[in-house]
Design a protein around this motif. Sequence first.
Motif, PDB file in Angstrom:
ATOM      1  N   UNK A 387      82.434 -26.095 108.266  1.00  0.00           N
ATOM      2  CA  UNK A 387      84.038 -25.247 107.431  1.00  0.00           C
ATOM      3  C   UNK A 387      84.464 -25.240 106.347  1.00  0.00           C
ATOM      4  N   UNK A 388      83.875 -25.963 105.497  1.00  0.00           N
ATOM      5  CA  UNK A 388      84.461 -25.740 104.358  1.00  0.00           C
ATOM      6  C   UNK A 388      83.856 -23.778 103.628  1.00  0.00           C
ATOM      7  N   UNK A 389      82.483 -23.698 103.679  1.00  0.00           N
ATOM      8  CA  UNK A 389      82.483 -23.035 103.408  1.00  0.00           C
ATOM      9  C   UNK A 389      82.800 -22.227 103.762  1.00  0.00           C
ATOM     10  N   UNK A 390      82.793 -21.549 105.494  1.00  0.00           N
ATOM     11  CA  UNK A 390      83.514 -20.593 106.244  1.00  0.00           C
ATOM     12  C   UNK A 390      84.517 -20.220 105.242  1.00  0.00           C
ATOM     13  N   UNK A 391      85.775 -21.510 105.447  1.00  0.00           N
ATOM     14  CA  UNK A 391      87.320 -21.210 104.139  1.00  0.00           C
ATOM     15  C   UNK A 391      87.333 -20.655 103.567  1.00  0.00           C
ATOM     16  N   UNK A 392      86.112 -21.148 102.578  1.00  0.00           N
ATOM     17  CA  UNK A 392      85.708 -20.741 100.822  1.00  0.00           C
ATOM     18  C   UNK A 392      85.289 -19.231 100.908  1.00  0.00           C
ATOM     19  N   UNK A 393      84.350 -18.743 102.096  1.00  0.00           N
ATOM     20  CA  UNK A 393      83.941 -17.367 101.973  1.00  0.00           C
ATOM     21  C   UNK A 393      84.386 -16.074 102.821  1.00  0.00           C
ATOM     22  N   UNK A 394      85.213 -17.308 103.403  1.00  0.00           N
ATOM     23  CA  UNK A 394      85.945 -16.165 105.255  1.00  0.00           C
ATOM     24  C   UNK A 394      87.161 -15.286 104.768  1.00  0.00           C
ATOM     25  N   UNK A 395      87.493 -15.797 103.963  1.00  0.00           N
ATOM     26  CA  UNK A 395      89.133 -15.414 102.350  1.00  0.00           C
ATOM     27  C   UNK A 395      88.818 -14.195 103.145  1.00  0.00           C
ATOM     28  N   UNK A 396      87.334 -12.999 102.365  1.00  0.00           N
ATOM     29  CA  UNK A 396      86.690 -11.986 102.107  1.00  0.00           C
ATOM     30  C   UNK A 396      85.886 -11.869 103.052  1.00  0.00           C
ATOM     31  N   UNK A 397      85.553 -12.687 104.041  1.00  0.00           N
ATOM     32  CA  UNK A 397      83.756 -11.775 104.618  1.00  0.00           C
ATOM     33  C   UNK A 397      84.363 -11.856 105.966  1.00  0.00           C
ATOM     34  N   UNK A 398      84.264 -11.430 106.859  1.00  0.00           N
ATOM     35  CA  UNK A 398      84.904 -11.259 108.331  1.00  0.00           C
ATOM     36  C   UNK A 398      83.302 -12.240 109.324  1.00  0.00           C
ATOM     37  N   UNK A 399      82.695 -11.742 108.871  1.00  0.00           N
ATOM     38  CA  UNK A 399      81.288 -11.854 109.255  1.00  0.00           C
ATOM     39  C   UNK A 399      80.884 -13.340 109.630  1.00  0.00           C
ATOM     40  N   UNK A 400      81.923 -14.523 108.536  1.00  0.00           N
ATOM     41  CA  UNK A 400      81.514 -15.700 108.294  1.00  0.00           C
ATOM     42  C   UNK A 400      82.703 -16.434 109.279  1.00  0.00           C
ATOM     43  N   UNK A 401      83.565 -15.551 109.811  1.00  0.00           N
ATOM     44  CA  UNK A 401      84.251 -16.183 110.752  1.00  0.00           C
ATOM     45  C   UNK A 401      83.922 -16.615 111.861  1.00  0.00           C
ATOM     46  N   UNK A 402      84.042 -18.087 112.644  1.00  0.00           N
ATOM     47  CA  UNK A 402      82.544 -18.045 113.450  1.00  0.00           C
ATOM     48  C   UNK A 402      83.056 -18.971 113.961  1.00  0.00           C
ATOM     49  N   UNK A 403      83.276 -19.803 115.265  1.00  0.00           N
ATOM     50  CA  UNK A 403      83.775 -20.543 115.900  1.00  0.00           C
ATOM     51  C   UNK A 403      82.943 -21.951 115.478  1.00  0.00           C
ATOM     52  N   UNK A 404      81.888 -21.400 115.806  1.00  0.00           N
ATOM     53  CA  UNK A 404      80.578 -22.949 116.524  1.00  0.00           C
ATOM     54  C   UNK A 404      80.264 -22.615 115.345  1.00  0.00           C
ATOM     55  N   UNK A 405      79.346 -24.004 115.798  1.00  0.00           N
ATOM     56  CA  UNK A 405      79.047 -24.673 114.133  1.00  0.00           C
ATOM     57  C   UNK A 405      77.722 -23.648 114.147  1.00  0.00           C
ATOM     58  N   UNK A 406      77.302 -23.625 115.040  1.00  0.00           N
ATOM     59  CA  UNK A 406      75.386 -22.707 115.310  1.00  0.00           C
ATOM     60  C   UNK A 406      75.256 -21.556 114.094  1.00  0.00           C
ATOM     61  N   UNK A 407      76.768 -21.011 115.331  1.00  0.00           N
ATOM     62  CA  UNK A 407      76.605 -19.001 114.866  1.00  0.00           C
ATOM     63  C   UNK A 407      77.006 -19.261 113.799  1.00  0.00           C
ATOM     64  N   UNK A 408      77.995 -19.865 112.889  1.00  0.00           N
ATOM     65  CA  UNK A 408      78.781 -20.193 111.896  1.00  0.00           C
ATOM     66  C   UNK A 408      77.549 -20.326 110.663  1.00  0.00           C
ATOM     67  N   UNK A 409      76.552 -20.829 111.112  1.00  0.00           N
ATOM     68  CA  UNK A 409      75.307 -21.336 110.292  1.00  0.00           C
ATOM     69  C   UNK A 409      74.678 -20.205 109.391  1.00  0.00           C
ATOM     70  N   UNK A 410      74.310 -19.478 110.664  1.00  0.00           N
ATOM     71  CA  UNK A 410      73.835 -18.584 111.355  1.00  0.00           C
ATOM     72  C   UNK A 410      74.435 -17.690 109.791  1.00  0.00           C
ATOM     73  N   UNK A 411      75.066 -16.851 110.604  1.00  0.00           N
ATOM     74  CA  UNK A 411      76.216 -16.024 109.842  1.00  0.00           C
ATOM     75  C   UNK A 411      76.431 -16.178 108.030  1.00  0.00           C
ATOM     76  N   UNK A 412      76.757 -17.412 107.884  1.00  0.00           N
ATOM     77  CA  UNK A 412      76.405 -17.815 106.099  1.00  0.00           C
ATOM     78  C   UNK A 412      74.957 -17.459 105.824  1.00  0.00           C
ATOM     79  N   UNK A 413      73.965 -17.661 106.272  1.00  0.00           N
ATOM     80  CA  UNK A 413      72.695 -17.612 105.875  1.00  0.00           C
ATOM     81  C   UNK A 413      72.498 -15.727 105.801  1.00  0.00           C
ATOM     82  N   UNK A 414      73.326 -15.520 107.454  1.00  0.00           N
ATOM     83  CA  UNK A 414      72.572 -13.712 106.502  1.00  0.00           C
ATOM     84  C   UNK A 414      73.546 -13.172 106.269  1.00  0.00           C
ATOM     85  N   UNK A 415      74.860 -13.679 105.563  1.00  0.00           N
ATOM     86  CA  UNK A 415      75.098 -13.102 104.846  1.00  0.00           C
ATOM     87  C   UNK A 415      74.918 -13.208 102.853  1.00  0.00           C
TER      88      UNK A 415
END
Length: 1003
Positions: A387-415
């Motif tokens: 969640x902390x990684x999402x809040x930091x990088x989701x400010x400018x990158x909509x791809x990491x704005x996932x609700x679920x933990x596992x989908x968010x992990x995948x999105x953070x890795x893909x980005x």
Amino acid sequence: MAQRDQSALSGLARAGFSRLSEARHWLTELSELLSIPPEEIAPELSIAADPDAALNHLIDLERSDSGSVKARWADRSQREALVRVLGASSGLAEFLLRHPEHLNVTTLTDAPMPTASEMKNDLFTALGVRNGFAESADDVAVCLLRERYRRILTRIVIFDLTADDPTEVLDSVTSLLADAAAAALEAALAIARTRLCDPPVGNPIFPRADVERTRFAVIGMGKAGARELNYVSDVDVIYVAESEGELSQSRAIDVATRLAMQIQRIIDEPDSEPGLWEVDPNLRPEGKDGALVRTLDSHIAYYERWAKSWEFQALLKARPLAGDADLGSEYVAATSPLVWATAHREDFVESVQAMRGRVTANIPSDEVQRQIKLGPGGLRDVEFTVQLLQLVHGQTDESVRQRGTLPALTALSDAGYIGRQESADFAEAYAYLRVLEHRLQLVRLRRTHLMPRDEESLRVLARSTRRPGGAAGLLRTWEKTKHDVRELHERLFYRPLLSAVAALPEDELALSTDQAKARLTAIGFRDPRGALAHIAALTAGVSRRATIQRHLLPVMLRWFAEGTDPDYGLLAFRRLSDALGSTHWFLRMLRDSSMVAERLTRVLSSSRYVGELLAAFPESSAWLEKDRELRPLDLAALRAEMQAIFSRHESLERATKAVLRVRRREILRLALGAVLDIDGVTELGPALADITDATLQGMLRQIRSTVPGGELVEFAVIGMGRFGGAELGFGSDTDVVYVFRALTEETEKAQAVAQKYVSELTRLTDDPVLPLDLDVDLRPEGKNGPVVRSLESYRRYYERWSLTWEAQALLRARGVAGDESLVTDFISLADAVRYPVQISENDVREVKRIKARMENERLPRGADPLRHVKLGRGSLSDVEWFVQLIQLQHAHSIPALQTTSTLEALDVAAEHGLIKTDDAIQLREAWIFSSRARSAMTLWLNRTTDVLPIERRQLEGIARILDYPPGSAALLEEDYFAITRRARRVFEQSFYGRPDIPHTRAF
């Protein structure tokens, strides 16, 4: 025969049974019920997590509904489904015993799992829901809802338990559970609407038209919102409502509030069919104290004006769950921009740290290491990091704005924000921990996150997770997973920061500079550009030192970020590394001892005072490895070392510089111990006094050996004030008076020699790094009196001119250095003055008058008397003046009061009934707390101050040194005010004795 019996029992043990004798009896009973030989039944039960439980539940089912088990035993898929469910969940076994007609779910093992809409339609059909209203709202309808939900739940459990690898289907299982919960809430809402306008008993609460015109949405939060729900979990929700047509907003809120209350009762209120789970609305604005239902505008107004950062972190998972889908979508659309702007908020770091602290603060100490969810290396560590990684990088990158933990992990890795391997490892650990949690909750369909203690439960849990190794193997895997999660947290969040400035292997992630700055800012660094520069300097190059630093820094950055001043901590660490990085022991010590590394980051990010001294004594960082190295040296050891220094140096100036260096080193030792909470304030004062005593004794001895005329005079230094009482803190002045005695009739020459001793002491103890501050203002006549007097001059002065305050000042007089015979005679003279046979009422009034005047005049201009730890109300001076007045009045008749220690005198006063025990305890608490706070302010600020700061960050730094948890600035303030308020009340009642005196009003 016996051999055959033993062989049969061994076979049962291999099949997973634990109660072997009972199992043989039960198998015989089930064999008779099913008309199947026991030896054919036992192997079929070996697939169960708990074969004993499965066997018992099969017997109970067949007894209560004859043929229900037998009809399904011949079909392999139905048999497997039944055995796995009954062997994993007593809760579902009880459900099937209550409702054996639902055993037919075992026939659906090959059918696709129901979709969210199919689940909702199933419940709506059972309840006869049309146009949002249920056919009935009585208890039968409620029980039917719960029954149909549990049927769906049983299907999900069969899907889960029959999978080859439970971690592979975890994402599907949690999504199905969330969809089932949403369907149950929709059905509960339909019943609730009917209850309001067509109740089973009584008159309608609202007209049907009002209910129809109330737009009402249930917003899923937490795991329900993220579609990653547990088997048994609170379903976190927020309620929002709007009016439609001519209905007023206030009326719509009234209707919606009743609907929300009814939903919660329908889902979880006790009934013949047990409740499902708790519907928890406490994440709403203002929590439990806030309105249960708000309009959309009211929600947004709250979030824009009042919400804390953690509330936006919670909103990250918000999703429409039930009710008006359009209104739910409007809610999410309106709050989403606020969520992704959270990391820019000024209090973001503090709020996140406070939220994380609250998670663990309430865990009972005996449960911390058993917690799968909240403990170290548990699920919350994974979720928090993501969640902390999402809040930091989701400010400018909509791809990491996932609700679920596992989908968010995948999105953070893909980005590209975390490495693919780290993402995969983290996901694997998270899935494993979730499976453990699920299997534990399934047993009784109860909410739990604790790893069991008993061997049998651990054995069953190991079998249910389909992992080899039994109970011991389970514990090994779990401990390794917890360790990996903590390590992965560091690799995921902190190691990529190195890639922004250092050359890492090609498969490592490379954050851009701006991304690295954003991440550093989010974890508490106020100067991310400077932090990146320090990281670059520490890790650049291919040297052994740079390589080790690249391994150390990810974990150390986390510890720095948890400190109060991570920027200074990292800067101080860079200085230390520059000084010691080429040594053979420093980096090896940090690499091999996580305790030392953590302690080092803690002291550096907590205390500039320590940081500056450690820069002068970098080798002292080795003390952090052993507690005993942080204990103060005794006075004899200090004297011996200083004497050795003077014996090695012919030059007095060079020798005194070396002595001052020893003094700084030993004060550093005490400061390290204070920050790490190894030495308390009652140890600190005497230890600081010993260092000062040894310094003055050594220097005076050398001065007397170099200044001509020593044969003419005896000379002594008398400690006064907090120095005399051995109650020094960091930054305290060193109050002294000087006395001499002429050994010949050449008194003027003796005076000149004594004056030379004083001037040399003042000159040689001048230390710009750590001032000694020899203060002679407590001498007779104060600043107008001579700096040094003969013993006879002191005697004449005290006999003719001494004022009460001067007798009071002598209460803490103590011989520190010089000729012992002179010290003895001075102390004897002081005793006659400070311990009078009787003190007059006029003198007592004078003490009280001076104290009242001091309160009004000595406080610095504009200083808040509530915050001044030395002169403020209920602080040090109140306690000390109270004790000193008791000593002036009673020390002659009570010899135990003849001590320079405030706390010792206070204890004696309580023992002799001069103060109530409870009152003495409150004064002691205030004195200790004020003393600790005063030293902590010096350690944090690296300057002396007596005023408790107002600024939150400064208070937080002081609180952390005082061993408060993160986010305790306000708590420190509250504690200080409460403790000093109680002490002031005691002081006013016991010191002034008349509550009608205006200046003694309580504050």
